[in-house]
Design a protein around this motif. Structure first.
Motif, PDB file in Angstrom:
ATOM      1  N   ILE A  16      55.104  39.458  50.876  1.00  0.00           N
ATOM      2  CA  ILE A  16      54.240  39.611  49.714  1.00  0.00           C
ATOM      3  C   ILE A  16      53.543  38.430  49.609  1.00  0.00           C
ATOM      4  O   ILE A  16      54.614  36.543  49.388  1.00  0.00           O
ATOM      5  CB  ILE A  16      55.207  39.804  48.425  1.00  0.00           C
ATOM      6  CG1 ILE A  16      56.083  41.526  48.354  1.00  0.00           C
ATOM      7  CG2 ILE A  16      54.145  39.838  47.392  1.00  0.00           C
ATOM      8  CD1 ILE A  16      57.250  40.732  46.898  1.00  0.00           C
ATOM      9  N   THR A  17      52.369  38.821  49.784  1.00  0.00           N
ATOM     10  CA  THR A  17      50.966  37.528  49.781  1.00  0.00           C
ATOM     11  C   THR A  17      49.801  38.000  48.714  1.00  0.00           C
ATOM     12  O   THR A  17      49.072  38.840  48.581  1.00  0.00           O
ATOM     13  CB  THR A  17      50.577  37.657  51.439  1.00  0.00           C
ATOM     14  OG1 THR A  17      50.867  37.614  52.030  1.00  0.00           O
ATOM     15  CG2 THR A  17      49.435  37.072  51.194  1.00  0.00           C
ATOM     16  N   LEU A  18      50.048  37.168  47.940  1.00  0.00           N
ATOM     17  CA  LEU A  18      48.948  36.574  47.364  1.00  0.00           C
ATOM     18  C   LEU A  18      47.479  36.428  47.468  1.00  0.00           C
ATOM     19  O   LEU A  18      46.875  35.734  47.844  1.00  0.00           O
ATOM     20  CB  LEU A  18      49.438  35.922  45.434  1.00  0.00           C
ATOM     21  CG  LEU A  18      50.637  35.501  44.910  1.00  0.00           C
ATOM     22  CD1 LEU A  18      50.759  34.455  44.099  1.00  0.00           C
ATOM     23  CD2 LEU A  18      51.029  36.832  45.113  1.00  0.00           C
ATOM     24  N   ASN A  19      46.806  37.000  47.008  1.00  0.00           N
ATOM     25  CA  ASN A  19      45.246  37.416  47.841  1.00  0.00           C
ATOM     26  C   ASN A  19      44.455  37.194  47.007  1.00  0.00           C
ATOM     27  O   ASN A  19      43.907  38.223  46.871  1.00  0.00           O
ATOM     28  CB  ASN A  19      45.650  38.748  48.607  1.00  0.00           C
ATOM     29  CG  ASN A  19      45.155  39.215  50.122  1.00  0.00           C
ATOM     30  OD1 ASN A  19      44.374  38.031  50.146  1.00  0.00           O
ATOM     31  ND2 ASN A  19      43.546  39.805  50.189  1.00  0.00           N
ATOM     32  N   ARG A  20      43.837  36.162  45.909  1.00  0.00           N
ATOM     33  CA  ARG A  20      42.801  36.004  46.085  1.00  0.00           C
ATOM     34  C   ARG A  20      42.258  34.286  46.156  1.00  0.00           C
ATOM     35  O   ARG A  20      42.473  33.579  45.084  1.00  0.00           O
ATOM     36  CB  ARG A  20      42.980  36.001  44.348  1.00  0.00           C
ATOM     37  CG  ARG A  20      43.599  37.941  43.465  1.00  0.00           C
ATOM     38  CD  ARG A  20      43.343  37.727  42.311  1.00  0.00           C
ATOM     39  NE  ARG A  20      41.933  37.147  41.584  1.00  0.00           N
ATOM     40  CZ  ARG A  20      40.901  36.933  40.728  1.00  0.00           C
ATOM     41  NH1 ARG A  20      42.298  36.190  39.378  1.00  0.00           N
ATOM     42  NH2 ARG A  20      40.082  36.763  40.452  1.00  0.00           N
ATOM     43  N   PRO A  21      42.530  34.104  47.004  1.00  0.00           N
ATOM     44  CA  PRO A  21      42.092  32.701  47.483  1.00  0.00           C
ATOM     45  C   PRO A  21      40.897  32.191  46.881  1.00  0.00           C
ATOM     46  O   PRO A  21      41.187  31.200  46.166  1.00  0.00           O
ATOM     47  CB  PRO A  21      42.017  33.198  48.928  1.00  0.00           C
ATOM     48  CG  PRO A  21      41.274  33.995  50.094  1.00  0.00           C
ATOM     49  CD  PRO A  21      42.052  34.872  48.652  1.00  0.00           C
ATOM     50  N   GLU A  22      39.829  32.588  46.496  1.00  0.00           N
ATOM     51  CA  GLU A  22      38.730  32.447  46.372  1.00  0.00           C
ATOM     52  C   GLU A  22      38.449  31.927  44.775  1.00  0.00           C
ATOM     53  O   GLU A  22      38.295  31.250  44.148  1.00  0.00           O
ATOM     54  CB  GLU A  22      37.401  33.295  46.470  1.00  0.00           C
ATOM     55  CG  GLU A  22      37.395  34.671  45.218  1.00  0.00           C
ATOM     56  CD  GLU A  22      39.421  35.700  45.819  1.00  0.00           C
ATOM     57  OE1 GLU A  22      39.157  36.546  44.873  1.00  0.00           O
ATOM     58  OE2 GLU A  22      39.312  35.683  46.725  1.00  0.00           O
ATOM     59  N   ALA A  23      39.703  32.401  44.200  1.00  0.00           N
ATOM     60  CA  ALA A  23      39.736  31.910  42.487  1.00  0.00           C
ATOM     61  C   ALA A  23      41.337  30.801  42.894  1.00  0.00           C
ATOM     62  O   ALA A  23      42.011  31.344  41.638  1.00  0.00           O
ATOM     63  CB  ALA A  23      40.284  33.044  41.704  1.00  0.00           C
ATOM     64  N   MET A  24      42.002  31.392  43.742  1.00  0.00           N
ATOM     65  CA  MET A  24      43.585  29.616  44.097  1.00  0.00           C
ATOM     66  C   MET A  24      44.631  30.633  43.703  1.00  0.00           C
ATOM     67  O   MET A  24      45.052  30.304  42.553  1.00  0.00           O
ATOM     68  CB  MET A  24      43.083  28.637  42.746  1.00  0.00           C
ATOM     69  CG  MET A  24      42.045  27.945  43.852  1.00  0.00           C
ATOM     70  SD  MET A  24      41.301  26.096  42.370  1.00  0.00           S
ATOM     71  CE  MET A  24      43.296  25.257  43.244  1.00  0.00           C
ATOM     72  N   ASN A  25      44.174  32.008  43.889  1.00  0.00           N
ATOM     73  CA  ASN A  25      44.872  32.934  43.852  1.00  0.00           C
ATOM     74  C   ASN A  25      45.565  33.412  42.732  1.00  0.00           C
ATOM     75  O   ASN A  25      46.562  33.239  41.534  1.00  0.00           O
ATOM     76  CB  ASN A  25      47.002  32.979  44.482  1.00  0.00           C
ATOM     77  CG  ASN A  25      46.081  32.890  45.995  1.00  0.00           C
ATOM     78  OD1 ASN A  25      45.374  33.882  46.529  1.00  0.00           O
ATOM     79  ND2 ASN A  25      46.409  31.996  47.349  1.00  0.00           N
TER      80      ASN A  25
END
Length: 267
Positions: A16-25
């Protein structure tokens, strides 16, 4: 699952990968729903024998609540005279943490970057934490005039003691991965460049292990945290009977006698 959370199952391991790197997840509503659904799916899937919870990017594992969205929702609440925004604890965070801590399989958190607020809470809800040496942790809640959520009032003192937990919660500040390791928050500290490989290796080893025994260990540790010794002994008896009846226990004993490495089937 939504693009904000990626979900993949391969050979018994759910990643399971949190995938909002542009918003620091950071966790907006979409990400919270997607994470809840992914964790509950992994918990319910009998083909899944271990879970790896990690995040995209190299800056952050998860910085908790998306405060930009949160402010807007609070303003909507103010206009409507409700407090619907704060239902996120009941509707999202609580189910996520219950599924992580309660699923009958081990959960590994691969913490690649900053873990703050609920992000810190999600890492604490895992059974094992592999952490990059560049990571910083922060409880954050009191810094925005909120109390602990995402299970942190339960998990943090059990790992580091009530006094240290009170210190980190009352006076939120960033602590380094090394300090977190020394406090007992981190199980395995690795160079940042090796985080993805090391976290997956730990999770893969657990996915290939005796799943019934792991589930029993997880249950017994949770039970023992708030029950008497006598009650814990009874629980150990109950769970050992189940583990002893598992196919994996027979495989382990036979492999031991044959001086071979056991190949577990997760039953």
């Amino acid at each position: 699952m939504a693009d904000t959370v990626l979900y993949e199952v391969s050979d018994g391991l759910a990643t399971i990968t949190l995938n909002r790197p542009e918003a620091m997840n950071a966790m907006n509503v979409e990400a919270k729903v997607a994470l809840r659904d992914a964790v509950e799916a992994a918990a319910a899937d009998t083909a899944v024998r271990a879970v790896l919870l990690t995040a995209a990017g190299d800056r952050a594992f998860c910085v908790g609540q998306d405060l930009k969205e949160h402010v807007g929702l609070l303003m909507t609440d103010k206009e409507s005279g409700t407090q619907a925004t704060m239902n996120t604890v009941r509707d999202h965070y609580n189910p996520i943490v219950k599924a992580l801590t309660g699923m009958k399989k081990p959960v590994v958190a691969g913490v690649n970057g900053v873990a703050a607020g609920a992000g810190f809470g999600f890492a604490l809800a895992a059974d094992y934490r592999v952490v990059a040496d560049t990571v910083k942790f922060n409880t954050s809640f009191a810094g925005v005039a909120l109390t602990a959520d995402s299970g942190m009032s339960w998990t943090l003192p059990r790992l580091i003691g009530a006094s240290r937990a009170s210190d980190l919660l009352l006076f939120p500040r960033s602590i380094t991965a090394q300090e977190a390791y020394e406090l007992g928050i981190v199980n395995k500290l690795v160079p940042a460049a090796d985080l993805a490989t090391e976290a997956k290796a730990v999770a893969r080893a657990l996915a290939e292990g005796p799943t019934v025994a792991y589930a029993a260990l997880k249950e017994s540790l949770a039970f023992g945290a708030d029950h008497s010794l006598a009650e814990a002994l009874e629980k150990e008896d109950e769970l050992q009977t189940k583990a002893g009846a598992s196919e994996d226990h027979t495989i382990a004993v036979q492999a031991f006698l044959a001086k071979e490495r056991p190949k577990y089937v997760g039953r």
